[in-house]
Write a protein that holds these residues in place. Structure first.
Motif, PDB file in Angstrom:
ATOM      1  N   LEU A  15       0.827  -1.204   0.000  1.00 58.09           N
ATOM      2  CA  LEU A  15       0.000   0.000   0.000  1.00 58.09           C
ATOM      3  C   LEU A  15       0.865   1.258   0.000  1.00 58.09           C
ATOM      4  O   LEU A  15       0.534   2.259  -0.642  1.00 58.09           O
ATOM      5  CB  LEU A  15      -0.922   0.003   1.217  1.00 58.09           C
ATOM      6  CG  LEU A  15      -2.043  -1.029   1.244  1.00 58.09           C
ATOM      7  CD1 LEU A  15      -2.747  -1.013   2.597  1.00 58.09           C
ATOM      8  CD2 LEU A  15      -3.048  -0.803   0.124  1.00 58.09           C
ATOM      9  N   ALA A  16       1.976   1.213   0.727  1.00 59.16           N
ATOM     10  CA  ALA A  16       2.843   2.389   0.861  1.00 59.16           C
ATOM     11  C   ALA A  16       3.437   2.826  -0.474  1.00 59.16           C
ATOM     12  O   ALA A  16       3.817   3.992  -0.632  1.00 59.16           O
ATOM     13  CB  ALA A  16       3.955   2.102   1.859  1.00 59.16           C
TER      14      ALA A  16
ATOM     15  N   ILE B 184       3.749   7.525   5.806  1.00 62.78           N
ATOM     16  CA  ILE B 184       3.684   6.294   6.589  1.00 62.78           C
ATOM     17  C   ILE B 184       3.218   6.692   7.980  1.00 62.78           C
ATOM     18  O   ILE B 184       3.935   7.332   8.748  1.00 62.78           O
ATOM     19  CB  ILE B 184       5.067   5.610   6.664  1.00 62.78           C
ATOM     20  CG1 ILE B 184       5.645   5.397   5.250  1.00 62.78           C
ATOM     21  CG2 ILE B 184       4.961   4.302   7.421  1.00 62.78           C
ATOM     22  CD1 ILE B 184       4.757   4.622   4.308  1.00 62.78           C
ATOM     23  N   GLY B 185       1.979   6.344   8.290  1.00 69.74           N
ATOM     24  CA  GLY B 185       1.446   6.748   9.577  1.00 69.74           C
ATOM     25  C   GLY B 185      -0.016   6.357   9.739  1.00 69.74           C
ATOM     26  O   GLY B 185      -0.661   5.949   8.771  1.00 69.74           O
TER      27      GLY B 185
ATOM     28  N   LEU C  22      10.295   1.525   6.784  1.00 70.74           N
ATOM     29  CA  LEU C  22       9.403   1.602   5.625  1.00 70.74           C
ATOM     30  C   LEU C  22       9.377   3.018   5.056  1.00 70.74           C
ATOM     31  O   LEU C  22       9.391   3.208   3.829  1.00 70.74           O
ATOM     32  CB  LEU C  22       7.988   1.168   6.018  1.00 70.74           C
ATOM     33  CG  LEU C  22       6.938   1.200   4.904  1.00 70.74           C
ATOM     34  CD1 LEU C  22       7.325   0.251   3.764  1.00 70.74           C
ATOM     35  CD2 LEU C  22       5.556   0.832   5.458  1.00 70.74           C
ATOM     36  N   ALA C  23       9.356   4.016   5.926  1.00 71.16           N
ATOM     37  CA  ALA C  23       9.393   5.402   5.465  1.00 71.16           C
ATOM     38  C   ALA C  23      10.675   5.679   4.690  1.00 71.16           C
ATOM     39  O   ALA C  23      10.664   6.351   3.646  1.00 71.16           O
ATOM     40  CB  ALA C  23       9.268   6.363   6.645  1.00 71.16           C
TER      41      ALA C  23
ATOM     42  N   PRO D 299       7.205  10.635   4.109  1.00 72.49           N
ATOM     43  CA  PRO D 299       7.293  11.143   5.483  1.00 72.49           C
ATOM     44  C   PRO D 299       6.777  10.139   6.502  1.00 72.49           C
ATOM     45  O   PRO D 299       5.872   9.340   6.222  1.00 72.49           O
ATOM     46  CB  PRO D 299       6.401  12.389   5.460  1.00 72.49           C
ATOM     47  CG  PRO D 299       6.266  12.744   4.027  1.00 72.49           C
ATOM     48  CD  PRO D 299       6.350  11.473   3.259  1.00 72.49           C
ATOM     49  N   LEU D 300       7.361  10.201   7.691  1.00 72.97           N
ATOM     50  CA  LEU D 300       6.929   9.388   8.815  1.00 72.97           C
ATOM     51  C   LEU D 300       5.986  10.228   9.666  1.00 72.97           C
ATOM     52  O   LEU D 300       6.343  11.309  10.126  1.00 72.97           O
ATOM     53  CB  LEU D 300       8.141   8.959   9.645  1.00 72.97           C
ATOM     54  CG  LEU D 300       7.870   8.018  10.814  1.00 72.97           C
ATOM     55  CD1 LEU D 300       7.544   6.619  10.303  1.00 72.97           C
ATOM     56  CD2 LEU D 300       9.074   7.978  11.753  1.00 72.97           C
ATOM     57  N   MET D 301       4.777   9.729   9.888  1.00 72.43           N
ATOM     58  CA  MET D 301       3.757  10.453  10.652  1.00 72.43           C
ATOM     59  C   MET D 301       3.627   9.803  12.025  1.00 72.43           C
ATOM     60  O   MET D 301       3.173   8.663  12.139  1.00 72.43           O
ATOM     61  CB  MET D 301       2.426  10.423   9.887  1.00 72.43           C
ATOM     62  CG  MET D 301       1.318  11.244  10.486  1.00 72.43           C
ATOM     63  SD  MET D 301      -0.197  11.088   9.503  1.00 72.43           S
ATOM     64  CE  MET D 301       0.177  12.152   8.111  1.00 72.43           C
ATOM     65  N   ILE D 302       4.018  10.532  13.054  1.00 70.11           N
ATOM     66  CA  ILE D 302       4.188   9.958  14.386  1.00 70.11           C
ATOM     67  C   ILE D 302       3.013  10.249  15.309  1.00 70.11           C
ATOM     68  O   ILE D 302       2.547  11.379  15.419  1.00 70.11           O
ATOM     69  CB  ILE D 302       5.487  10.486  15.023  1.00 70.11           C
ATOM     70  CG1 ILE D 302       6.690   9.881  14.289  1.00 70.11           C
ATOM     71  CG2 ILE D 302       5.561  10.175  16.509  1.00 70.11           C
ATOM     72  CD1 ILE D 302       8.018  10.369  14.802  1.00 70.11           C
ATOM     73  N   HIS D 303       2.577   9.192  15.981  1.00 72.53           N
ATOM     74  CA  HIS D 303       1.650   9.285  17.116  1.00 72.53           C
ATOM     75  C   HIS D 303       2.493   9.162  18.374  1.00 72.53           C
ATOM     76  O   HIS D 303       3.175   8.165  18.587  1.00 72.53           O
ATOM     77  CB  HIS D 303       0.618   8.153  17.041  1.00 72.53           C
ATOM     78  CG  HIS D 303      -0.247   8.029  18.261  1.00 72.53           C
ATOM     79  ND1 HIS D 303      -1.549   8.479  18.282  1.00 72.53           N
ATOM     80  CD2 HIS D 303      -0.013   7.500  19.489  1.00 72.53           C
ATOM     81  CE1 HIS D 303      -2.081   8.230  19.481  1.00 72.53           C
ATOM     82  NE2 HIS D 303      -1.165   7.632  20.225  1.00 72.53           N
TER      83      HIS D 303
END
Length: 281
Positions: free
Chosen positions: A101-102, A110-111, A137-138, A144-148
């Motif tokens: 999917l990525a 990616i998040g 993966l990012a 971009p890496l989307m962080i929680h």
């Protein structure tokens, strides 16, 4: 607030003087299932000046849906990952699905991935392993890496340092204080502010100070809809159009011109997520 008020969406605000981007929302959790549902939500957002949205996944089903929904409407983009509270679901099969999917062109991040020490649905060890995999993966996809990040500031920064940060890192719904904001900004990370930055309770004071000091070129705005509805509508259903309210509050908080802030945060979104490079759905 009456029970009826809690079920009603906030009123439609006057349109922004310049277009803006909702950098993090969950259209499926807002009730969207079909292309028509998505169009209705995004039409309402566009009427308020929010012309593009990134719909974000937190499990495999949501990831598949988000990637598909991003092909239904050119105003919609997607991010895919497993939420840290679902880290123990990151099997080899799940990794394969997410990696596929990525690679889709309308998946722009990616998040959301990261760490959540508030809930205990996944162990810290499984969260750390999943976070490291999403970081990789990012890097592999160049996205971009989307962080929680919930109550996990130090470990988030430690793991990013150990693994080496991807080119672009976004702290979704930034929840730190001014000191943590400075630490993130110094590392080149982007901070995305949600309705929590409009809250008036004592716990929001540090966050509001952080929102004042972040350089505008490292700043995004989001809803995290249907959650975190901006003040004074807390408790009501949130939607992408409510970025309008958050942007207005941030402009006042920073002593900035509303149009200029909308233009600047949109430029940041375009640069970080490369929105203008994405082909039509």
């Amino acid at each position: 607030m009456s029970k009826k008020d809690k079920k009603e969406r906030p009123p439609m605000p006057e349109a922004l003087p310049a277009p803006a981007v909702d950098a993090h929302t969950h259209l499926d959790a807002c009730g969207a299932k079909t292309a028509e549902d998505v169009r209705t939500l995004v039409d309402r957002a566009e009427a308020a000046g929010i012309t593009r949205v990134i719909t974000v996944a937190d499990d495999l089903e949501a990831a598949r849906w988000a990637a598909e929904a991003a092909t239904w409407d050119d105003r919609v983009f997607a991010a895919v990952a497993l939420h840290p509270t679902r880290a123990e679901d990151l099997t080899d099969a799940a990794r394969e699905v997410l990696a596929e999917l990525a690679e889709q062109p309308r998946v722009v991040a990616i998040g959301e991935t990261g760490l959540d020490y508030y809930w205990d649905f996944s162990s810290p060890d499984s969260q750390h392993e999943a976070f490291r995999w999403h970081i990789d993966l990012a890097k592999r996809t160049g996205k971009p890496l989307m962080i929680h990040d919930r109550e996990a500031h130090e470990d988030i920064l430690r793991i990013l340092t150990e693994e080496g940060s991807p080119e672009a890192v976004v702290f979704h719904c930034f929840s730190g204080d001014a000191e943590f904001a400075r630490a993130c900004v110094d590392r080149g990370y982007v901070l995305s502010f949600a309705g929590t930055a409009t809250f008036r309770n004592a716990n929001a004071a540090g966050l509001r100070e952080a929102a004042r000091l972040v350089p505008v070129e490292q700043m995004l705005v989001e809803t995290d809809a249907p959650f975190l509805t901006p003040h004074p509508f807390r408790g009501r259903p949130n939607e992408p159009y409510c970025v309008n309210y958050t942007l207005r509050e941030l402009a006042e908080l920073r002593g900035a011109d509303l149009a200029e802030l909308a233009v600047a945060t949109t430029a940041t979104a375009e640069r970080i997520f490369r929105l203008d490079q994405v082909g039509r759905g």
